[in-house]
Design a protein around this motif. Structure first.
Motif, PDB file in Angstrom:
ATOM      1  N   PRO A  11       3.877   2.233  -2.010  1.00 21.09           N
ATOM      2  CA  PRO A  11       3.312   1.923  -0.692  1.00 21.09           C
ATOM      3  C   PRO A  11       3.068   0.419  -0.535  1.00 21.09           C
ATOM      4  O   PRO A  11       2.786  -0.285  -1.511  1.00 21.09           O
ATOM      5  CB  PRO A  11       1.998   2.695  -0.672  1.00 21.09           C
ATOM      6  CG  PRO A  11       1.642   2.887  -2.102  1.00 21.09           C
ATOM      7  CD  PRO A  11       2.937   2.955  -2.864  1.00 21.09           C
ATOM      8  N   LYS A  12       3.185  -0.050   0.686  1.00 14.96           N
ATOM      9  CA  LYS A  12       2.816  -1.430   0.981  1.00 14.96           C
ATOM     10  C   LYS A  12       1.320  -1.575   0.750  1.00 14.96           C
ATOM     11  O   LYS A  12       0.551  -0.633   0.935  1.00 14.96           O
ATOM     12  CB  LYS A  12       3.182  -1.770   2.426  1.00 14.96           C
ATOM     13  CG  LYS A  12       4.677  -1.788   2.663  1.00 14.96           C
ATOM     14  CD  LYS A  12       4.992  -2.089   4.111  1.00 14.96           C
ATOM     15  CE  LYS A  12       6.502  -2.090   4.329  1.00 14.96           C
ATOM     16  NZ  LYS A  12       6.849  -2.260   5.754  1.00 14.96           N
ATOM     17  N   GLU A  18      -4.349   4.660   2.129  1.00 14.49           N
ATOM     18  CA  GLU A  18      -3.844   5.707   3.022  1.00 14.49           C
ATOM     19  C   GLU A  18      -2.825   6.571   2.291  1.00 14.49           C
ATOM     20  O   GLU A  18      -2.805   7.797   2.446  1.00 14.49           O
ATOM     21  CB  GLU A  18      -3.208   5.062   4.250  1.00 14.49           C
ATOM     22  CG  GLU A  18      -2.567   6.046   5.203  1.00 14.49           C
ATOM     23  CD  GLU A  18      -1.773   5.350   6.308  1.00 14.49           C
ATOM     24  OE1 GLU A  18      -1.219   6.082   7.132  1.00 14.49           O
ATOM     25  OE2 GLU A  18      -1.706   4.108   6.336  1.00 14.49           O
ATOM     26  N   PHE A  19      -1.987   5.946   1.481  1.00 19.35           N
ATOM     27  CA  PHE A  19      -0.990   6.708   0.735  1.00 19.35           C
ATOM     28  C   PHE A  19      -1.658   7.636  -0.274  1.00 19.35           C
ATOM     29  O   PHE A  19      -1.233   8.778  -0.441  1.00 19.35           O
ATOM     30  CB  PHE A  19       0.011   5.785   0.026  1.00 19.35           C
ATOM     31  CG  PHE A  19       1.173   6.551  -0.515  1.00 19.35           C
ATOM     32  CD1 PHE A  19       2.286   6.772   0.270  1.00 19.35           C
ATOM     33  CD2 PHE A  19       1.132   7.102  -1.778  1.00 19.35           C
ATOM     34  CE1 PHE A  19       3.346   7.526  -0.205  1.00 19.35           C
ATOM     35  CE2 PHE A  19       2.175   7.848  -2.265  1.00 19.35           C
ATOM     36  CZ  PHE A  19       3.291   8.060  -1.476  1.00 19.35           C
ATOM     37  N   PRO A  47       5.530  -5.332 -10.934  1.00 21.56           N
ATOM     38  CA  PRO A  47       5.760  -6.705 -10.457  1.00 21.56           C
ATOM     39  C   PRO A  47       5.731  -6.832  -8.937  1.00 21.56           C
ATOM     40  O   PRO A  47       5.353  -7.871  -8.404  1.00 21.56           O
ATOM     41  CB  PRO A  47       7.149  -7.036 -11.004  1.00 21.56           C
ATOM     42  CG  PRO A  47       7.298  -6.161 -12.195  1.00 21.56           C
ATOM     43  CD  PRO A  47       6.566  -4.886 -11.849  1.00 21.56           C
ATOM     44  N   ASP A  48       6.096  -5.753  -8.222  1.00 21.49           N
ATOM     45  CA  ASP A  48       6.118  -5.772  -6.755  1.00 21.49           C
ATOM     46  C   ASP A  48       4.782  -5.389  -6.120  1.00 21.49           C
ATOM     47  O   ASP A  48       4.648  -5.406  -4.905  1.00 21.49           O
ATOM     48  CB  ASP A  48       7.188  -4.820  -6.225  1.00 21.49           C
ATOM     49  CG  ASP A  48       8.590  -5.244  -6.626  1.00 21.49           C
ATOM     50  OD1 ASP A  48       8.805  -6.444  -6.838  1.00 21.49           O
ATOM     51  OD2 ASP A  48       9.453  -4.360  -6.740  1.00 21.49           O
ATOM     52  N   GLY A  49       3.819  -4.992  -6.916  1.00 24.97           N
ATOM     53  CA  GLY A  49       2.540  -4.507  -6.388  1.00 24.97           C
ATOM     54  C   GLY A  49       2.201  -3.178  -7.023  1.00 24.97           C
ATOM     55  O   GLY A  49       2.890  -2.710  -7.922  1.00 24.97           O
ATOM     56  N   GLN A  85       7.251   0.248   0.695  1.00 21.37           N
ATOM     57  CA  GLN A  85       8.077  -0.942   0.573  1.00 21.37           C
ATOM     58  C   GLN A  85       9.458  -0.682  -0.019  1.00 21.37           C
ATOM     59  O   GLN A  85      10.346  -1.517   0.105  1.00 21.37           O
ATOM     60  CB  GLN A  85       7.351  -2.021  -0.229  1.00 21.37           C
ATOM     61  CG  GLN A  85       6.948  -1.613  -1.623  1.00 21.37           C
ATOM     62  CD  GLN A  85       6.166  -2.710  -2.294  1.00 21.37           C
ATOM     63  OE1 GLN A  85       6.448  -3.884  -2.114  1.00 21.37           O
ATOM     64  NE2 GLN A  85       5.157  -2.341  -3.069  1.00 21.37           N
ATOM     65  N   ARG A  86       9.644   0.465  -0.653  1.00 18.46           N
ATOM     66  CA  ARG A  86      10.966   0.835  -1.154  1.00 18.46           C
ATOM     67  C   ARG A  86      11.024   2.348  -1.325  1.00 18.46           C
ATOM     68  O   ARG A  86       9.987   3.001  -1.375  1.00 18.46           O
ATOM     69  CB  ARG A  86      11.311   0.095  -2.433  1.00 18.46           C
ATOM     70  CG  ARG A  86      10.539   0.498  -3.654  1.00 18.46           C
ATOM     71  CD  ARG A  86      10.951  -0.377  -4.824  1.00 18.46           C
ATOM     72  NE  ARG A  86      11.065   0.425  -6.026  1.00 18.46           N
ATOM     73  CZ  ARG A  86      10.878  -0.056  -7.231  1.00 18.46           C
ATOM     74  NH1 ARG A  86      10.595  -1.323  -7.420  1.00 18.46           N
ATOM     75  NH2 ARG A  86      10.991   0.726  -8.274  1.00 18.46           N
TER      76      ARG A  86
END
Length: 101
Positions: A11-12, A18-19, A47-49, A85-86
């Motif tokens: 999730p962003k 929320e996720f 690494p992306d969050g 995000q992905r």
């Protein structure tokens, strides 16, 4: 033979909590089906969050399918969307052995 499900979700940051709530709703829907054995949600740093890992176990393939049907009944809660995000990485597992305390 029991069936497992593991999902890696990304999730962003602004939708992270929320996720987690969406994962809880899906888990509750699955838990209400016969043959559900266990489930949970974990978080980890990447690494992306932060990512979310969901996992469930079911008595049989039929129980797994019933739980997935219950989860899909929640509509948009169960689908990938712009809040992530992905794409998710979803895996279905067949038990070979299980250790418990």
């Amino acid at each position: 033979m029991s069936i497992g499900f593991i999902g890696f979700h990304y999730p962003k940051a602004e939708h992270f909590e929320e996720f987690i709530d969406r994962a809880r709703q899906m888990g509750e829907a699955m838990r209400s089906t016969p043959g559900f054995l266990s489930g949970g949600c974990w978080t980890t740093a990447t690494p992306d969050g932060d990512s979310v890992v969901t996992a469930c176990q079911f008595e049989s393939p039929e129980a797994f399918q019933a739980a997935m049907t219950a989860a899909r009944s929640l509509g948009t809660v169960a689908v990938f969307d712009k809040r992530e995000q992905r794409p998710r990485e979803i895996h279905t597992l067949q038990s070979q052995f299980q250790l418990t305390r």
